[in-house]
Motif scaffolding. Structure first.
Motif, mmCIF file in Angstrom:
data_model
loop_
_atom_site.group_PDB
_atom_site.id
_atom_site.type_symbol
_atom_site.label_atom_id
_atom_site.label_comp_id
_atom_site.label_asym_id
_atom_site.label_seq_id
_atom_site.Cartn_x
_atom_site.Cartn_y
_atom_site.Cartn_z
ATOM 1 N N GLU A 6 64.205 -65.725 31.236
ATOM 2 C CA GLU A 6 63.854 -65.073 32.500
ATOM 3 C C GLU A 6 64.822 -63.944 32.807
ATOM 4 O OE1 GLU A 6 63.357 -69.620 33.284
ATOM 5 O OE2 GLU A 6 64.787 -68.272 32.309
ATOM 6 N N SER A 19 60.548 -58.619 41.275
ATOM 7 C CA SER A 19 59.689 -58.969 40.156
ATOM 8 C C SER A 19 60.499 -59.685 39.086
ATOM 9 C CB SER A 19 59.051 -57.719 39.558
ATOM 10 O OG SER A 19 58.192 -58.054 38.493
ATOM 11 N N SER A 21 60.595 -61.553 35.258
ATOM 12 C CA SER A 21 59.950 -61.523 33.949
ATOM 13 C C SER A 21 60.371 -62.729 33.148
ATOM 14 C CB SER A 21 60.338 -60.247 33.191
ATOM 15 O OG SER A 21 59.926 -59.096 33.875
ATOM 16 N N CYS A 22 59.482 -63.178 32.294
ATOM 17 C CA CYS A 22 59.773 -64.287 31.382
ATOM 18 C C CYS A 22 59.316 -63.845 29.998
ATOM 19 C CB CYS A 22 59.053 -65.546 31.822
ATOM 20 S SG CYS A 22 59.160 -66.914 30.641
ATOM 21 N N ALA A 23 60.281 -63.521 29.164
ATOM 22 C CA ALA A 23 59.970 -63.066 27.810
ATOM 23 C C ALA A 23 59.970 -64.258 26.869
ATOM 24 C CB ALA A 23 60.997 -62.037 27.366
ATOM 25 N N THR A 76 54.965 -61.804 27.553
ATOM 26 C CA THR A 76 55.744 -61.848 28.782
ATOM 27 C C THR A 76 54.874 -62.303 29.953
ATOM 28 O OG1 THR A 76 57.166 -60.055 28.004
ATOM 29 C CG2 THR A 76 57.201 -60.517 30.356
ATOM 30 N N TYR A 78 54.958 -62.498 34.194
ATOM 31 C CA TYR A 78 55.631 -61.868 35.323
ATOM 32 C C TYR A 78 55.368 -62.654 36.604
ATOM 33 C CZ TYR A 78 55.590 -57.978 32.031
ATOM 34 O OH TYR A 78 55.743 -57.193 30.912
ATOM 35 N N CYS A 94 60.924 -70.303 34.316
ATOM 36 C CA CYS A 94 59.678 -70.096 33.609
ATOM 37 C C CYS A 94 59.457 -71.303 32.696
ATOM 38 C CB CYS A 94 59.799 -68.812 32.793
ATOM 39 S SG CYS A 94 58.432 -68.451 31.711
#
Length: 117
Positions: A6, A19, A21-23, A76, A78, A94
């Protein structure tokens, strides 16, 4: 194996937007469900939102303010958070699963969101 990372947490004033993100890396195509959880100090971890098979669901506390989206091309997920409230402050995690139900097999390390009033 799948790894989730994250990013995007931070300090924001109430009413603001953030915002997350979770890659994902590894066998991401196997992930059927992706979700965001959060845990505030002294509280249990709670499910914030989930995307599964093209559908999404939200906790009542975030409906209309948070939006989850998934970009499979970028592996990803979001979480767009608008109109943030002090009670949204928590560590956001995440999570991913290869299955339609049950527990999540994969978790990120979490990212801190702090909302000042």
């Amino acid at each position: 194996q799948v790894q989730l990372v994250e990013s995007g947490g931070g300090l924001i004033q109430a009413g603001g937007s953030l915002s997350l993100s979770c890659a994902a890396s590894g066998r991401t195509s196997s992930l059927y469900r992706m979700a965001w959880f959060r845990q505030a100090p002294g509280k249990e971890r709670e499910l914030v939102t989930i995307t599964s098979g093209g559908s999404t669901n939200y906790a009542d506390s975030v409906k209309g303010r948070f939006t989850i989206s998934r970009d499979n091309g970028k592996d990803t997920v979001y979480l767009q958070m608008n109109s943030l409230k002090p009670e949204d402050a928590a560590v956001y995690y995440c999570a991913g699963s290869r299955f339609m139900g049950g527990s999540y097999e994969y978790w990120g390390q979490g990212t801190q969101v702090t909302v000042s009033s």
